[in-house]
Design an enzyme around this catalytic site. Structure first.
Site, PDB file in Angstrom:
ATOM      1  N   CYS A 128       0.812  -1.228   0.000  1.00 59.47           N
ATOM      2  CA  CYS A 128       0.000   0.000   0.000  1.00 59.47           C
ATOM      3  C   CYS A 128       0.841   1.273   0.000  1.00 59.47           C
ATOM      4  O   CYS A 128       0.498   2.247  -0.671  1.00 59.47           O
ATOM      5  CB  CYS A 128      -0.966  -0.003   1.178  1.00 59.47           C
ATOM      6  SG  CYS A 128      -0.222  -0.417   2.763  1.00 59.47           S
TER       7      CYS A 128
ATOM      8  N   HIS B 287      -2.891   6.652   3.558  1.00 65.72           N
ATOM      9  CA  HIS B 287      -1.460   6.839   3.801  1.00 65.72           C
ATOM     10  C   HIS B 287      -1.026   8.162   3.163  1.00 65.72           C
ATOM     11  O   HIS B 287      -1.222   8.372   1.967  1.00 65.72           O
ATOM     12  CB  HIS B 287      -0.647   5.703   3.157  1.00 65.72           C
ATOM     13  CG  HIS B 287      -0.780   4.383   3.859  1.00 65.72           C
ATOM     14  ND1 HIS B 287      -1.462   4.201   5.034  1.00 65.72           N
ATOM     15  CD2 HIS B 287      -0.281   3.144   3.541  1.00 65.72           C
ATOM     16  CE1 HIS B 287      -1.392   2.932   5.405  1.00 65.72           C
ATOM     17  NE2 HIS B 287      -0.693   2.270   4.526  1.00 65.72           N
TER      18      HIS B 287
END
Lengths: 344, 344, 344, 344
Positions: free
Chosen positions: A150, A242
């Site tokens: 990710c 993120h």
């Protein structure tokens, strides 16, 4: 024409997201869900402790959970999304591929294997052809395709935009959401009013996966890009999204405007889960922010901002939804690419 | 011998911390507190909405708050700690200095002025002699000494340790606590489940203040260090403690061990607020963490960890308590230095 | 047939939610937005610092913000949603009503006035007829309808379900999200790792508004219900969603099953913003939870759970999205009721 | 005279707090620490993942961890603090008691057993004499004393103050910190931007333990108080400090002032860990707050506030540090009581 698909490891956090994304999908029909032995035979509703913030899809809740074993999955299922723990995946993914299934896998095992394509559809779709090498070497009827980690997915599309300027070196600090560690990965005692300045293995993944994703495939062998990435990975008290601070050094001198143009110019595809605009660039340096911008493009877009020149190159911030674009959505999009390119 | 001291802007967040730190101080006796006109004449207990996590000191709660005006402060007060908003400070600090008071100021105005010493006692105590230049040029009996910005203080002691290796370039990402913006600086809607990737003016402060702090003073003029600092500043949902990811590039190749040794070798002083060890270095890469490590050395130490070599140099993390070592404690320590060096 | 509507106080937190909810509305067309003098004349995009977690609607961003003055709003606008600060609302709402506009207001002023209907459409739609009394007494062509406070809205539909058992006394603890205080209402220093056990005026609102909402209107006068409500209101570190612990004492002895059935039996309406099921009742005592359940019914449903008998009656938990069902959505739903009942 | 003490289950969250509290204790000397078999033989520093926010005490870090078995603990250790998981405790605590050790236990097993005293030293020290019954019945040389659950300890001292007015019924909502569930008890995905409205078994503990603690012991048998307690327990995103909203109904009508006086009048003891004032009462209804007030009296005091009359009685809020006053400190204080009353 509808493709019948399955989800391996369907009760976990990424598995649940995957099922949410497949609900109402225009091309895929969810036909099988698997989990560990202890869940096999139960209804999905009972086996999964559903924690996604939309109700469990009606079409899924009464599905019977199967064991994660090729013998248990119907033959007319053509595509499997795998979000198994990497240890389990390392063992069972090859068995499924051998049995003829095509897997779009989010599991971290084998991502760096020479004959396993690691793909972000908008960035390196050509790497898909590595599957021919894979089938040759492994004597598989099926195939295994991987999406990257990710934190890597969030950054690499922006680096791809800078490749044209002679990308040489990257420093990146990540501020990663707790969902990236799975439902029980980060305890509340660890992270409330706190930051954890290290995530085991994450820095290395960003450094090696980036080079593979930005590399070139000549039909026989994959040549990594030689960009030098140095990452510092932090866990922060956010649920999803993120955020990354990136510094890039390039052969050429570039301006803020050139970088912003290059970021906006990275093309999205025409797959069902593709966002209209792959990278949205904010003028406001206070953006992107995880809570406000993680759902851009239904969680499949990447947000960037704060682009500015530095003595050594440029710096900017980028953000993506880690369990959608960075995991479940990445696998689904890779599945859509596999379908559209005729690999099923 | 006890020095009588005052706090300018005593009701704000840094002012309250300052009062907490002065409670029971071995050398300083708090004799005057000032605030805005609207608070003047009230008891400190009434004027301050006390929010520090220890009770308001008995000796302070009945002090009458004075207006922030040299005429209002008793002449026998020798040292003033200023934590005024920078706009107000720019106006009144010179008046106090002209009236003969010595100020240890945390306010951000004038930090980069050529005749204003910007000091971290353990790092550049010799810059204090710039006060002679200041007194000459401004014709002051008093003086104004500044401590740097909280995010700068956290990093600069670690950079000072690396100067010996030919420090050339620094990339730094900060994960800063909300208290750094003052009590009402960051709303909860902005930061719960979120990160803000920009703090106005902060990046520039880190870049310019670092060069001044690491510079050399020859008795006449201050020569900045030529290290190139590029900062990316983030606000995260922590109460106290700024964590920073640092990459340093140096002329020499250095090992992890050399860096850790150099960090541990930076000497603390023997002032009342000095920590035993200035920089504590953790072996565990998961440390330092804001909630666990911000109170090291009663909030006056700096914690470091995660030291590792990179292709271009080294990377590591550092952490300090932003309202103690980074603000109120920094001002008190500078006051202690002023006292011990005979400037009062 | 489309109703042209406006939003008074359109740049604030509730105003932004209101605009988000009106985007694509099947019956309402947003034609005017107002804000304070300082924003008048600017585009909405410039005047509003858009912070809702979906992009600003295209149709709104170029609207010119108007001053909050009846003379500035076009005559063909028939319905106004007001989310003004209560002080401002107290002054300007009567002027709009006098000028012939019908207002669905979320502002807290005048909620308890004898001739102002306070309405939750599913609970006391008949109170709307109080508008005739209002028009008579105030000689208005327009009208002002109010929705209750967010913490009241969350609980009252559940109390309405218990009225049949002879509802006598209620104890309620609220765990309220920070968005209820507006964008800057709660600072991060106040609430991270903390709870604030008091919200000024909130307890009284819950106690008095509940009695009015559950009361009866005989065509001339409103008779309050005589339930005795004692509230304890807490602010907790959640973004959206008020959770409430309720204890209800009734004349009759009731079972858990009777209460759950009664909650499920409260009927939703057939208005555009109505949820399919007004009150969803969970079997799992761990639910409802703010982050997982606040968006039930697109934020317009109420979630309940944990029903159990106590020595004195029953206890249960309820939850609603405070800025949708509890504020902007409440006003929009009341506007839909006004339209369907022919008050425009 | 110093008592040699040990900690059973010393590596867990409560065990670590216990060790922190014993560091520098005026009467107790830590001589033995135990943990599970897998930790036995290792140094405490290695076996415990130390997470308390003060450094691990020098005197403890080199202690060798022992297995939790009477044969492994030196005979000259007279008092053991037990913070074992209740399942383990149920098995081994009787063995230690049989072997002659006196245990002050925080474990939840056997708290309601008829011959086990459940004690808050300031509230029901006389229940200690139940140990004679215990020794008789169980034929033990040692003894087992329990402290109540953390949420019970927070409230019961305030209820004890109200007993004089004829306490009849209590409703209580708790807002409990995550540390109450142990280090890994609540995942961050569960609690960031969220509240969990149920804690398994907690409501019943508050209801039954309160009656036992407020009961009377006539030398032979313990008679429970007949107050009726109905609790609703919530987990909120705070690290430490349980806040509780209490409504109390009494035979007599009481005023706010009477209640505040009664709360302040509950006497503290003269034991080493006793706070100066047991219950601190705030006038400001915004207090107590977990982050600001949990360390009152070094975490051993109880804070109260928001006292007001209701139609049925009074309501107020109370707060205590759940891992100090509510767990480790409770056990230590009980140990001090055992020592001072001559039970060792």
């Amino acid at each position: 024409m509808t493709v019948r698909v399955g989800v391996l490891g369907a009760t976990g956090a990424v598995g649940q997201r995957c099922i949410q994304l497949l609900d109402g999908h225009s091309e895929f029909e969810l036909a099988a869900v698997t989990a560990s032995e202890s869940s096999a035979g139960r209804s999905y509703r009972d086996a999964a402790k559903w924690r996604v913030d939309s109700p469990i899809p009606d079409s899924v809740e009464d599905l019977t959970v199967r064991a994660t074993d090729p013998a248990e999955v119907p033959d007319d299922v053509d595509l499997l999304f795998s979000s198994l723990p990497s240890g389990v995946a390392a063992e069972v993914e090859p068995k499924f591929a051998e049995a003829g299934y095509v897997l779009s896998s989010n599991s971290s095992n084998d991502r760096m294997a020479e004959d396993v394509p690691l793909v972000i559809p908008e960035i390196n779709p050509g790497h898909l052809d590595l599957l021919e090498v894979q089938r040759d070497e492994r004597d598989w009827d099926g195939a295994v395709l991987k999406n990257p980690n990710c934190s890597t997915i969030t950054m690499v599309p922006t680096l791809a935009a800078l490749r044209q300027f002679g990308l040489e070196r990257v420093h990146v600090s990540t501020l990663q959401a707790v969902s990236g560690a799975g439902y029980s990965g980060v305890s509340s005692m660890e992270i409330i009013d706190n930051v954890i300045p290290h995530i085991g293995g994450e820095e290395e993944k960003m450094e090696t996966e980036s080079r593979k994703l930005l590399g070139t495939f000549d039909g026989a062998e994959l040549q990594n890009h030689d960009v030098e990435v140095s990452a510092s990975c932090n866990r922060v008290p956010t649920i999803d999204g993120h955020l990354e601070n990136v510094w890039a050094e390039m052969e050429e001198d570039v301006t803020t405007e050139q970088v912003e143009d290059a970021l906006r110019a990275v093309e999205s595809l025409d797959l069902p889960s593709s966002p209209d605009q792959l990278i949205e660039v904010f003028d406001d340096p206070m953006r992107p922010q995880p809570r406000l911008d993680r759902t851009l493009g239904d969680g499949m877009a990447i947000a960037a901002g704060g682009v500015q020149e530095t003595p050594a190159g440029v710096q900017y911030n980028c953000l993506a939804h880690n369990t959608i674009r960075g995991a479940a959505g990445a696998a689904v999009l890779n599945g859509e690419l596999l379908a559209s390119e005729g690999w099923l």
